[in-house]
Design an enzyme around this catalytic site. Structure first.
Site, PDB file in Angstrom:
ATOM      1  N   LYS A  26      39.054  41.057  49.438  1.00  0.00           N
ATOM      2  CA  LYS A  26      40.453  41.131  49.005  1.00  0.00           C
ATOM      3  C   LYS A  26      41.299  40.200  49.864  1.00  0.00           C
ATOM      4  CE  LYS A  26      44.281  44.338  48.092  1.00  0.00           C
ATOM      5  NZ  LYS A  26      44.664  45.723  47.760  1.00  0.00           N
ATOM      6  N   GLY A  40      46.371  40.145  41.353  1.00  0.00           N
ATOM      7  CA  GLY A  40      47.651  40.824  41.175  1.00  0.00           C
ATOM      8  C   GLY A  40      48.741  40.044  41.859  1.00  0.00           C
ATOM      9  N   PHE A  49      50.016  40.829  44.633  1.00  0.00           N
ATOM     10  CA  PHE A  49      49.910  40.879  46.077  1.00  0.00           C
ATOM     11  C   PHE A  49      48.535  40.544  46.636  1.00  0.00           C
ATOM     12  CE2 PHE A  49      53.133  43.878  44.583  1.00  0.00           C
ATOM     13  CZ  PHE A  49      54.256  43.238  45.090  1.00  0.00           C
ATOM     14  N   SER A  50      47.596  40.309  45.770  1.00  0.00           N
ATOM     15  CA  SER A  50      46.267  39.969  46.267  1.00  0.00           C
ATOM     16  C   SER A  50      45.401  39.362  45.179  1.00  0.00           C
ATOM     17  CB  SER A  50      45.564  41.223  46.793  1.00  0.00           C
ATOM     18  OG  SER A  50      45.031  41.970  45.718  1.00  0.00           O
ATOM     19  N   SER A  51      44.326  38.716  45.639  1.00  0.00           N
ATOM     20  CA  SER A  51      43.263  38.317  44.719  1.00  0.00           C
ATOM     21  C   SER A  51      41.989  38.925  45.265  1.00  0.00           C
ATOM     22  CB  SER A  51      43.120  36.791  44.695  1.00  0.00           C
ATOM     23  OG  SER A  51      44.289  36.217  44.171  1.00  0.00           O
ATOM     24  N   VAL A  52      41.156  39.438  44.372  1.00  0.00           N
ATOM     25  CA  VAL A  52      39.911  40.062  44.822  1.00  0.00           C
ATOM     26  C   VAL A  52      38.728  39.278  44.253  1.00  0.00           C
ATOM     27  CG1 VAL A  52      38.552  42.196  44.904  1.00  0.00           C
ATOM     28  CG2 VAL A  52      41.045  42.313  44.963  1.00  0.00           C
ATOM     29  N   ILE A  72      37.491  38.817  40.705  1.00  0.00           N
ATOM     30  CA  ILE A  72      37.393  40.047  39.911  1.00  0.00           C
ATOM     31  C   ILE A  72      38.734  40.749  39.753  1.00  0.00           C
ATOM     32  CG2 ILE A  72      34.948  40.535  40.220  1.00  0.00           C
ATOM     33  CD1 ILE A  72      35.661  42.276  42.605  1.00  0.00           C
ATOM     34  N   GLY A  73      39.723  40.276  40.446  1.00  0.00           N
ATOM     35  CA  GLY A  73      41.025  40.915  40.290  1.00  0.00           C
ATOM     36  C   GLY A  73      42.105  39.989  40.793  1.00  0.00           C
ATOM     37  N   ASP A  94      50.192  54.621  44.065  1.00  0.00           N
ATOM     38  CA  ASP A  94      49.859  53.751  42.931  1.00  0.00           C
ATOM     39  C   ASP A  94      48.541  54.207  42.279  1.00  0.00           C
ATOM     40  OD1 ASP A  94      50.419  51.705  41.167  1.00  0.00           O
ATOM     41  OD2 ASP A  94      49.680  50.104  42.474  1.00  0.00           O
TER      42      ASP A  94
HETATM   43  P1  ADP Z   1      46.000  44.885  44.216  1.00  0.00           P
HETATM   44  O1  ADP Z   1      46.772  45.363  45.375  1.00  0.00           O
HETATM   45  O2  ADP Z   1      46.216  43.458  43.935  1.00  0.00           O
HETATM   46  O3  ADP Z   1      46.169  45.753  43.000  1.00  0.00           O
HETATM   47  P2  ADP Z   1      43.373  46.134  44.477  1.00  0.00           P
HETATM   48  O4  ADP Z   1      42.916  46.565  45.812  1.00  0.00           O
HETATM   49  O5  ADP Z   1      43.839  47.189  43.544  1.00  0.00           O
HETATM   50  O6  ADP Z   1      44.471  44.992  44.660  1.00  0.00           O
HETATM   51  O7  ADP Z   1      42.202  45.329  43.768  1.00  0.00           O
HETATM   52  C1  ADP Z   1      42.418  44.697  42.527  1.00  0.00           C
HETATM   53  C2  ADP Z   1      41.212  44.859  41.643  1.00  0.00           C
HETATM   54  O8  ADP Z   1      40.064  44.299  42.268  1.00  0.00           O
HETATM   55  C3  ADP Z   1      40.833  46.307  41.354  1.00  0.00           C
HETATM   56  O9  ADP Z   1      41.545  46.817  40.253  1.00  0.00           O
HETATM   57  C4  ADP Z   1      39.353  46.193  41.081  1.00  0.00           C
HETATM   58  O10 ADP Z   1      39.126  45.781  39.746  1.00  0.00           O
HETATM   59  C5  ADP Z   1      38.919  45.062  42.003  1.00  0.00           C
HETATM   60  N1  ADP Z   1      38.399  45.631  43.260  1.00  0.00           N
HETATM   61  C6  ADP Z   1      39.099  45.950  44.363  1.00  0.00           C
HETATM   62  N2  ADP Z   1      38.301  46.438  45.319  1.00  0.00           N
HETATM   63  C7  ADP Z   1      37.053  46.448  44.820  1.00  0.00           C
HETATM   64  C8  ADP Z   1      35.762  46.837  45.319  1.00  0.00           C
HETATM   65  N3  ADP Z   1      35.615  47.325  46.555  1.00  0.00           N
HETATM   66  N4  ADP Z   1      34.693  46.711  44.495  1.00  0.00           N
HETATM   67  C9  ADP Z   1      34.834  46.217  43.266  1.00  0.00           C
HETATM   68  N5  ADP Z   1      35.993  45.808  42.750  1.00  0.00           N
HETATM   69  C10 ADP Z   1      37.103  45.925  43.501  1.00  0.00           C
HETATM   70 MG    MG Z   2      45.571  47.656  42.485  1.00  0.00          MG
END
Ligand code: ADP
Ligand code: MG
Ligand code: ZN
Length: 505
Positions: A84, A61, A63-66, A58-59, A171
């Protein structure tokens, strides 16, 4: 967990997919690439296999994949979770600090909490409750004014909570503030760049704060590379010998040897920004050094030999506060309030991203086009920065600006079709869209829509409240986009602002 320091030039998040969801899945089937990522994650952290079914990404970046996953509960119920997976090169202390922000401040007042954390070797997976959320860009132009008011109120609630704990998020932007429109649920996420105030209650952010002091010691340099922006252009010449030293020294050399080049490039690029206004920002110059490049479009050898100011600069350029853009070494929770102001500006104007700048000087120039060049220069002085701008740009009236961009301004109402696209793809500076108007010109309110004949009345109901934006909204926006961090409104104060009267805390 081995510490591996990376040496890369990415200093912020903006390269990541901001609106990731929806693009990764085709007709409910995962792409081969994502399937592979999921398999790799199971291999890297095998404990996950017994607990979670990872459904999709779902995400993603820098620094991470979610991932979205389901967990089988003993009751037989399936619960959705967000996993995450931090990049394995994240520094362990950085990871621990992110986790501590979530565990200490999270789980309340719209701040994301944490359920579990798994680790194997250098792979860390933070498990959070899943909050299904909208893509900001998708909903931006369908939000009613009342929804925007609620959104901002809930964002300030989250900010008040983390600021109470002495956390500077650094951020704040829509992709880090999840919004479920149906459930009216909100969650501030992503403490990957968070820092502590001097009196932070987050133990692991305390050490991080030392890096803000401009002392030049081996220790602090190490901490800076751990906790500062996620790049490592550390410039200390004395450096602890470890496996990463070479990388850091290398990047330092590049940094120094290319400084001249970089500086030159910056000057050239300032010529290219909108309206041909050449702009230049410089650190306050010590008066005992005579410099012969002042107010010219080049940088003299005296200036080139000056120490580069080092200050935290993490975040996303379009959301950075002026004190961040000018590398002010003392940065407070006020920087998050500025970012919240930029989010509010997007919501009121229907334009996202509002500022799209790839470098700090351009970002500062873009701020000037809205807040005024004199005003920006004046504010920078208060935090010890001298900013030069060869052209005077007046401050814009916030209501006029937002109404024009949104197409609800009286001058736009007759021909709404002619209003330029406001949906992200057009990243021109606001002043390009909004031909500067003589300042002080009276704004025609759209009050006439409330009265009058049926046709007009119908149009007014379609407006979702956008024809009746109260002055309080722009007053709050003005206080958030206060160029001076010392007087900028706090989250606590914002919640008590008349704009939110009748909202329950
Ligand atoms: P990064 O450090 O890579 O930006 P984030 O913590 O912002 O990581 O998470 C990236 C994306 O993942 C978020 O913009 C969101 O769309 C999704 N995401 C993160 N945490 C959650 C969560 N608890 N529930 C649903 N989606 C999430
Ligand atoms: Mg983020
Ligand atoms: Zn000079």
């Amino acid at each position: 967990m081995e510490a591996v320091l990376r040496s890369h030039c990415d200093e912020q998040h903006p390269h990541q997919a901001e609106d990731f969801h929806g693009k990764h899945e085709e007709n409910g089937r995962l792409s081969a690439g994502i399937k592979k990522d999921i398999e790799k994650l199971y291999e890297a952290v095998p404990q996950l296999v017994n607990v979670f079914k990872i459904k999709e990404k779902i995400g993603e970046g820098t620094f991470s994949s979610v991932y979205l996953a389901t967990a089988q509960l003993q009751t037989g119920h399936e619960e959705k979770m967000a996993l995450k997976h931090l990049i394995p090169t994240s520094h362990p202390l950085r990871t621990a600090a992110e986790l501590q922000c979530l565990t200490v401040a999270g789980g309340q007042d719209n701040v994301m909490g944490v359920k579990y954390c798994f680790r194997k070797n250098d792979h860390v997976v933070i498990v959070m409750p899943y909050l299904e959320h909208e893509s900001f860009l998708d909903i931006l132009n369908s939000l009613s004014f009342e929804e925007v008011r609620e959104y901002m109120f809930n964002l300030f609630k989250a900010l008040r909570r983390i600021h109470h704990f002495g956390i500077v998020h650094r951020d704040v932007k829509p992709s880090n503030f999840l919004y479920n429109r149906q459930l009216k649920q909100y969650a501030l996420v992503d403490f990957g760049l968070a820092q502590g105030t001097p009196d932070t209650k987050i133990e692991l952010l305390k050490t991080a704060h030392c890096e803000d002091q401009q002392e030049d010691s081996v220790h602090h340099s190490v901490q800076r590379s751990v906790f500062g922006e996620r790049n490592f252009n550390v410039y200390s010449s004395t450096y602890q010998e470890n496996s990463s030293t070479k990388l850091i020294k290398q990047s330092k050399m590049i940094d120094v040897s290319s400084r001249k080049l970089v500086t030159k490039k910056k000057i050239i690029s300032t010529k290219a920004v909108s309206n041909g206004a050449a702009r230049k920002a410089a650190s306050a110059c010590p008066s005992n050094l005579t410099c012969d490049c002042y107010a010219t479009d080049r940088v003299c050898s005296v200036c080139l030999s000056r120490c580069q100011q080092v200050a935290p600069r993490a975040g996303t350029p379009g959301f950075r506060a002026p004190e961040v853009l000018t590398k002010c070494p003392t940065q407070t929770t006020a920087i998050d309030m500025w970012s919240a102001g930029i989010v509010f500006l997007s919501l009121l104007s229907g334009r996202y991203p509002f500022y799209k700048a790839s470098d700090d000087l351009t970002a500062l120039a873009q701020i000037m086009t809205v807040r005024g060049s004199r005003e920006t220069i004046q504010a920078a002085k208060t935090f010890g920065k001298s900013v030069l701008c060869t052209q005077v740009v007046p401050a814009q009236n916030l209501r006029t600006l937002c109404e024009k961009l949104r197409g609800t301004h009286s001058s736009c109402m007759r021909s709404q079709d002619e209003v330029p696209s406001k949906a992200g793809n057009d990243s021109a500076l606001p002043d390009k869209l909004c031909a500067p108007e003589p300042l002080g010109k009276q704004i025609q309110q759209l009050k006439s829509f409330q009265e009058g004949d049926g046709a007009l009345e119908m149009k007014a109901t379609d407006m979702k409240g956008w024809d009746q934006v109260p002055d309080e909204a722009y007053d709050l926006l003005d206080k958030l986009l206060d160029l001076n961090p010392a007087t900028r409104i706090t989250a606590k104060e914002a919640l008590l602002h008349p704009f939110f009267k009748d909202m329950k805390l």
